[in-house]
Design an enzyme around this catalytic site. Structure first.
Site, PDB file in Angstrom:
ATOM      1  N   HIS A  36      40.971  25.964  18.614  1.00 38.13           N
ATOM      2  CA  HIS A  36      40.464  24.805  19.386  1.00 38.13           C
ATOM      3  C   HIS A  36      39.947  25.231  20.756  1.00 38.13           C
ATOM      4  O   HIS A  36      39.970  24.432  21.695  1.00 38.13           O
ATOM      5  CB  HIS A  36      41.554  23.738  19.573  1.00 38.13           C
ATOM      6  CG  HIS A  36      42.298  23.391  18.323  1.00 38.13           C
ATOM      7  ND1 HIS A  36      41.945  22.346  17.503  1.00 38.13           N
ATOM      8  CD2 HIS A  36      43.376  23.975  17.733  1.00 38.13           C
ATOM      9  CE1 HIS A  36      42.779  22.290  16.476  1.00 38.13           C
ATOM     10  NE2 HIS A  36      43.656  23.272  16.588  1.00 38.13           N
ATOM     11  N   SER A  50      16.804  35.490  36.274  1.00 38.54           N
ATOM     12  CA  SER A  50      16.180  34.180  36.480  1.00 38.54           C
ATOM     13  C   SER A  50      14.998  34.338  37.421  1.00 38.54           C
ATOM     14  O   SER A  50      15.044  35.145  38.342  1.00 38.54           O
ATOM     15  CB  SER A  50      17.209  33.218  37.079  1.00 38.54           C
ATOM     16  OG  SER A  50      16.555  32.185  37.798  1.00 38.54           O
ATOM     17  N   LYS A  69      21.357  35.737  38.867  1.00 40.21           N
ATOM     18  CA  LYS A  69      21.644  35.498  37.459  1.00 40.21           C
ATOM     19  C   LYS A  69      21.487  36.730  36.585  1.00 40.21           C
ATOM     20  O   LYS A  69      20.594  37.546  36.774  1.00 40.21           O
ATOM     21  CB  LYS A  69      20.732  34.402  36.903  1.00 40.21           C
ATOM     22  CG  LYS A  69      21.005  32.997  37.428  1.00 40.21           C
ATOM     23  CD  LYS A  69      22.385  32.450  37.082  1.00 40.21           C
ATOM     24  CE  LYS A  69      22.581  32.073  35.645  1.00 40.21           C
ATOM     25  NZ  LYS A  69      21.757  30.974  35.169  1.00 40.21           N
ATOM     26  N   GLU A  78      21.799  34.420  23.032  1.00 39.43           N
ATOM     27  CA  GLU A  78      21.335  33.037  22.849  1.00 39.43           C
ATOM     28  C   GLU A  78      20.231  32.975  21.798  1.00 39.43           C
ATOM     29  O   GLU A  78      20.165  32.048  20.987  1.00 39.43           O
ATOM     30  CB  GLU A  78      20.835  32.471  24.171  1.00 39.43           C
ATOM     31  CG  GLU A  78      21.953  32.270  25.189  1.00 39.43           C
ATOM     32  CD  GLU A  78      21.396  31.992  26.577  1.00 39.43           C
ATOM     33  OE1 GLU A  78      21.641  30.899  27.082  1.00 39.43           O
ATOM     34  OE2 GLU A  78      20.726  32.862  27.156  1.00 39.43           O
TER      35      GLU A  78
END
Ligand code: ARG
Length: 462
Positions: A158, A279, A285, A292
């Protein structure tokens, strides 16, 4: 050039031609189309339809066509082609090379069996490629496990800290998933590796082909048993698409884990500069774009599986032109799955784990609670009672801001007499793992053995 036309009074409309043409994508099958046609020419020769010399001329011309299609001037070779599909295109080019002899190559042959053959030849290689890449990733995971053999991480259910596990145990879970993927792709390959030629359009060829000989010629394990099935069947493509989809689900879950684990919130691991992006606005970043994209591309592969499932659903026997819609999803799925596997290998190679961070996460939370409860049960307390006692200990600790390490053996014994001195040692997450030396568990002994066994399994994978 058309492979039909006699019974028509006028040709297809420009719209229909544009609409139905598949050459722009099925040209990818050209090399296997040529290979299949050469084997078919040899079979026609054995059947007495072609003379030896004719067969030799045709086979040479096919070689030249393949060379043209793969050569520097390939773009010019295809430019302006108005052939319906790759099969028509190849015969058109054959006719330009050998003239009237080209009219004999399609003797008793249908594009229905030809497209099945081509797709099988192509997909057989693709199964091998995907399997090789799965194996490479399995190897990378083993290396990443071996870099940190004793690292302890909190295992999650979970997405809540559950029980401590060894880092190699976590990675070996993915190793098992990929081992099954490798098997599944092997199963798909077995069903792909069946030779359909000699089936004609749907009723079987009217010429005496030695179908077993064609199968041997093209390296197939066996021949198909029913000509109608050949024209109607795309199960073999679905098998690959399903196997590739499950690969992608595994990659997507691995990607999701590592996106989390490399985030500032977790801080367990660092991904290499080579597999991350910055970024355009935020200078600080370092984004996990490779992972992804793996997660994102999984949707395309699963979409490809669904696309063909829906295409096949409800088609009447046998061949229907709908089935031409099998190729783009199949090409797409293979390209994406292979690309993602390759990317995942690079990411795995780049991972640097900071073992102290997940260990601290395990230490500061109550992932040892189960170890404590089981210890009480081993000492004779009924498990439900043990569960209650440890539950109260956790509640008391949370209220008072206490971590497991803040408890002494004496304080534990004072909390509940069931906590004997031997139980206190289980406040250290490394200790409880030692009670899990069960086959498949996270005990350090079995994990070391599992890692060694995995290496052997990988080296023995066919
Ligand atoms: N381009 C077709 C396909 O991919 C080849 C088979 C065509 N057969 C036919 N009867 N029109 O399915």
């Amino acid at each position: 050039m058309k492979l039909w036309g006699g019974r028509f009074e006028s040709g297809p409309s420009e719209v229909f031609e544009r609409f139905s043409n598949s050459l722009h994508f099925d040209r990818r099958l050209l090399a296997v189309d040529v290979r299949g046609s050469q084997a078919f020419a040899r079979s026609l020769t054995r059947a007495g339809v072609l003379a030896e010399a004719e067969c030799a001329t045709l086979c040479e011309a096919f070689d030249a066509i393949r060379a043209d299609a793969e050569g520097e001037n390939a773009a010019a070779f295809f430019a302006g082609a108005d052939d319906e599909d790759v099969h028509s295109f190849v015969i058109h080019k054959l006719k330009l090379r050998v003239g009237a002899l080209a009219d004999k190559i399609h003797t008793g042959r249908s594009r229905n069996e030809q497209v099945s053959l081509d797709t099988r030849l192509w997909l057989r290689e693709e199964c091998d490629r995907t399997r090789e890449l799965v194996k490479s990733l399995m190897g990378e995971l083993l290396e990443l496990a071996a870099k940190y053999p004793n690292a302890v991480i909190p295992g999650y259910t979970h997405l809540r800290r559950a029980q401590p596990v060894l880092w190699p145990h976590y990675l070996l879970a993915y190793f098992e998933m990929l081992a099954r993927d490798y098997d599944r792709l092997g199963d798909a390959r077995r069903r792909v590796n069946v030779m359909p030629l000699g089936s004609g359009a749907l009723a079987g060829s009217g010429f005496p082909h030695d179908r077993e000989a064609i199968a041997r010629d093209l390296g197939f394990a066996s021949i198909t048993a029913n000509s109608m099935d050949v024209s109607a069947d795309r199960d073999f493509a679905l098998d690959y698409l399903y196997a590739a989809s499950v690969v992608m689900i595994h990659l997507s879950r691995l990607a999701e884990d590592w996106i989390l684990y490399s985030s500032e919130e977790f801080g367990w691991m660092e991904l290499g500069d080579g597999v991350t992006s910055g970024s355009s606005l935020m200078p600080q970043k370092k984004n996990p774009d490779s992972l992804e994209l793996i997660r994102g591309k999984s949707g395309r592969v699963i979409g490809a599986l669904n696309s063909l499932l829906f295409t096949m659903k409800g088609l009447p026997m046998t061949y229907n032109r709908d089935m031409q819609e099998d190729k783009e999803p199949l090409f797409e799925a293979a390209d994406q799955a292979n690309g993602c596997l390759e990317m995942a290998c690079c990411v795995a190679e780049s991972v640097v784990l900071h073992p102290d961070v997940p260990f601290a996460a395990a230490e500061e939370s109550w992932v040892v609670a189960t170890d404590l409860a089981e210890a009480l049960a081993r000492n004779g307390t009924a498990f439900h009672q043990a569960h209650q006692i440890v539950g109260r200990l956790v509640l008391d600790s949370l209220r008072n801001g206490k971590k497991p390490a803040d408890w002494s053996a004496e304080a534990l014994a004072a909390f509940a007499p069931e906590f004997t001195a031997d139980v206190a040692r289980l406040l250290d997450p490394r200790e409880g793992m030692k009670t899990r030396e069960i086959a498949g568990g996270t005990g350090p002994g079995v994990v070391a053995a599992a890692l060694a066994a995995a290496r052997v399994r990988l080296s023995e994978m066919a």
